[in-house]
Motif scaffolding. Structure first.
Motif, PDB file in Angstrom:
ATOM      1  N   GLU A   1      10.630  -2.879  41.690  1.00  0.00           N
ATOM      2  CA  GLU A   1      10.657  -2.294  40.633  1.00  0.00           C
ATOM      3  C   GLU A   1      10.247  -3.490  39.120  1.00  0.00           C
ATOM      4  OE1 GLU A   1       9.487   1.503  42.243  1.00  0.00           O
ATOM      5  OE2 GLU A   1      10.738   0.798  40.522  1.00  0.00           O
ATOM      6  N   ARG A   2       9.921  -2.649  38.364  1.00  0.00           N
ATOM      7  CA  ARG A   2       9.868  -3.481  36.972  1.00  0.00           C
ATOM      8  C   ARG A   2      11.132  -3.532  36.481  1.00  0.00           C
ATOM      9  NH1 ARG A   2       5.803  -2.838  32.746  1.00  0.00           N
ATOM     10  NH2 ARG A   2       4.504  -3.263  34.521  1.00  0.00           N
ATOM     11  N   GLU A   3      11.981  -4.568  36.224  1.00  0.00           N
ATOM     12  CA  GLU A   3      13.264  -4.614  35.885  1.00  0.00           C
ATOM     13  C   GLU A   3      13.296  -5.258  34.564  1.00  0.00           C
ATOM     14  OE1 GLU A   3      15.999  -6.830  39.251  1.00  0.00           O
ATOM     15  OE2 GLU A   3      14.612  -8.790  38.231  1.00  0.00           O
ATOM     16  N   PHE A   4      14.763  -5.208  34.000  1.00  0.00           N
ATOM     17  CA  PHE A   4      15.024  -5.043  32.533  1.00  0.00           C
ATOM     18  C   PHE A   4      15.720  -6.808  33.372  1.00  0.00           C
ATOM     19  CE2 PHE A   4      16.697  -5.724  28.304  1.00  0.00           C
ATOM     20  CZ  PHE A   4      18.259  -5.926  28.070  1.00  0.00           C
ATOM     21  N   VAL A   5      15.450  -8.020  31.660  1.00  0.00           N
ATOM     22  CA  VAL A   5      15.584  -9.232  32.259  1.00  0.00           C
ATOM     23  C   VAL A   5      17.012  -9.315  30.708  1.00  0.00           C
ATOM     24  CG1 VAL A   5      15.699 -11.286  32.083  1.00  0.00           C
ATOM     25  CG2 VAL A   5      14.179 -10.108  33.273  1.00  0.00           C
ATOM     26  N   ALA A   6      16.586  -9.041  29.906  1.00  0.00           N
ATOM     27  CA  ALA A   6      17.035  -9.563  28.418  1.00  0.00           C
ATOM     28  C   ALA A   6      16.274  -8.652  26.897  1.00  0.00           C
ATOM     29  CB  ALA A   6      16.990 -10.894  28.195  1.00  0.00           C
TER      30      ALA A   6
ATOM     31  N   ASP B   1      22.692  -9.176  34.800  1.00  0.00           N
ATOM     32  CA  ASP B   1      23.748  -9.867  35.813  1.00  0.00           C
ATOM     33  C   ASP B   1      23.039 -11.548  36.246  1.00  0.00           C
ATOM     34  OD1 ASP B   1      25.886  -7.413  36.585  1.00  0.00           O
ATOM     35  OD2 ASP B   1      25.829  -8.210  34.382  1.00  0.00           O
ATOM     36  N   SER B   2      21.508 -10.962  36.469  1.00  0.00           N
ATOM     37  CA  SER B   2      21.433 -12.204  37.721  1.00  0.00           C
ATOM     38  C   SER B   2      21.030 -13.217  36.477  1.00  0.00           C
ATOM     39  CB  SER B   2      20.107 -11.271  38.813  1.00  0.00           C
ATOM     40  OG  SER B   2      18.642 -11.372  37.396  1.00  0.00           O
ATOM     41  N   VAL B   3      20.950 -12.874  34.715  1.00  0.00           N
ATOM     42  CA  VAL B   3      20.354 -14.246  34.009  1.00  0.00           C
ATOM     43  C   VAL B   3      20.916 -14.899  33.166  1.00  0.00           C
ATOM     44  CG1 VAL B   3      17.996 -13.212  34.822  1.00  0.00           C
ATOM     45  CG2 VAL B   3      18.931 -12.371  32.765  1.00  0.00           C
TER      46      VAL B   3
ATOM     47  N   THR C   1      18.021 -17.250  27.729  1.00  0.00           N
ATOM     48  CA  THR C   1      18.497 -16.631  26.189  1.00  0.00           C
ATOM     49  C   THR C   1      16.884 -16.345  25.748  1.00  0.00           C
ATOM     50  OG1 THR C   1      20.359 -18.338  26.010  1.00  0.00           O
ATOM     51  CG2 THR C   1      19.354 -17.890  24.138  1.00  0.00           C
ATOM     52  N   ILE C   2      17.413 -14.931  24.614  1.00  0.00           N
ATOM     53  CA  ILE C   2      16.817 -14.559  23.942  1.00  0.00           C
ATOM     54  C   ILE C   2      17.004 -15.006  23.056  1.00  0.00           C
ATOM     55  CG2 ILE C   2      18.034 -12.152  24.201  1.00  0.00           C
ATOM     56  CD1 ILE C   2      14.790 -10.805  24.502  1.00  0.00           C
ATOM     57  N   SER C   3      15.347 -14.732  21.798  1.00  0.00           N
ATOM     58  CA  SER C   3      15.621 -14.945  20.627  1.00  0.00           C
ATOM     59  C   SER C   3      14.267 -14.877  19.730  1.00  0.00           C
ATOM     60  CB  SER C   3      15.723 -16.295  20.124  1.00  0.00           C
ATOM     61  OG  SER C   3      14.871 -17.761  20.636  1.00  0.00           O
ATOM     62  N   ARG C   4      14.604 -14.132  18.550  1.00  0.00           N
ATOM     63  CA  ARG C   4      13.733 -13.835  18.096  1.00  0.00           C
ATOM     64  C   ARG C   4      13.718 -14.588  16.708  1.00  0.00           C
ATOM     65  NH1 ARG C   4      13.936  -7.539  17.289  1.00  0.00           N
ATOM     66  NH2 ARG C   4      12.243  -7.610  16.675  1.00  0.00           N
ATOM     67  N   ALA C   5      12.214 -14.476  16.092  1.00  0.00           N
ATOM     68  CA  ALA C   5      12.496 -14.936  14.177  1.00  0.00           C
ATOM     69  C   ALA C   5      11.210 -14.248  14.647  1.00  0.00           C
ATOM     70  CB  ALA C   5      11.244 -16.456  14.219  1.00  0.00           C
TER      71      ALA C   5
ATOM     72  N   PRO D   1      13.829 -19.383  42.999  1.00  0.00           N
ATOM     73  CA  PRO D   1      12.603 -18.791  43.423  1.00  0.00           C
ATOM     74  C   PRO D   1      12.694 -17.060  43.058  1.00  0.00           C
ATOM     75  CG  PRO D   1      13.367 -20.893  44.858  1.00  0.00           C
ATOM     76  CD  PRO D   1      14.351 -20.504  43.598  1.00  0.00           C
ATOM     77  N   GLU D   2      13.970 -16.226  43.007  1.00  0.00           N
ATOM     78  CA  GLU D   2      13.844 -15.381  42.835  1.00  0.00           C
ATOM     79  C   GLU D   2      13.329 -14.747  41.682  1.00  0.00           C
ATOM     80  OE1 GLU D   2      16.510 -17.139  44.490  1.00  0.00           O
ATOM     81  OE2 GLU D   2      18.274 -16.530  43.953  1.00  0.00           O
ATOM     82  N   ASP D   3      13.216 -15.784  40.420  1.00  0.00           N
ATOM     83  CA  ASP D   3      13.071 -14.924  39.533  1.00  0.00           C
ATOM     84  C   ASP D   3      11.252 -15.100  39.388  1.00  0.00           C
ATOM     85  OD1 ASP D   3      15.366 -17.895  38.024  1.00  0.00           O
ATOM     86  OD2 ASP D   3      15.385 -15.511  38.114  1.00  0.00           O
TER      87      ASP D   3
END
Length: 123
Positions: free
Chosen positions: A44-49, A62-64, A69-73, A88-90
């Motif tokens: 399934e598609r899963e949330f990362v950040a 939790d896995s990441v 690190t997420i950021s925005r400009a 590899p699991e990423d």
């Protein structure tokens, strides 16, 4: 509406790093919270950040945690996902998504999606 385009994926060895970018069209990008999701084959598609509209709030799976690190400009209409210590699991297709409803953790809370970028981590 907003259109999203991911870039920065590729092949990397275990322990390596990549930075994904999500470029958005439109002049109101700062009114959207943005999330990164991933989908591995057969899963399934899963949330990362995710990151709030002004970048003041972030959430991680939790896995990441501690590796991504997420950021925005907002001036550049771009959100980034810095991925370090890759495993590899990423390995997955990574998607960015946007919503005006505030920072969400599930797929159904996001209205706009990019086409995805492949990340492959070799062991």
């Amino acid at each position: 509406q907003v259109q999203l385009e991911e870039s920065g994926g590729g092949l990397v060895q275990t322990g390596g790093s990549l930075r994904l970018s999500c470029a958005a069209s439109g002049r109101t990008f700062s009114s959207y919270a943005v999330g990164w999701f991933r989908q591995a084959p057969g899963k399934e598609r899963e949330f990362v950040a995710g990151i709030s509209r002004n970048g003041g709030s972030t959430r991680y799976a939790d896995s990441v945690k501690g590796r991504f690190t997420i950021s925005r400009a907002n001036a550049r209409n771009t959100v980034y996902l810095q991925m370090n210590s890759l495993k590899p699991e990423d390995t997955a297709v990574y998607y960015c998504a946007a919503t005006q409803r505030g920072l969400g953790l599930v797929r159904s809370e996001y209205d706009y999606w990019g086409q995805g970028t492949q990340v492959t981590v070799s062991s």
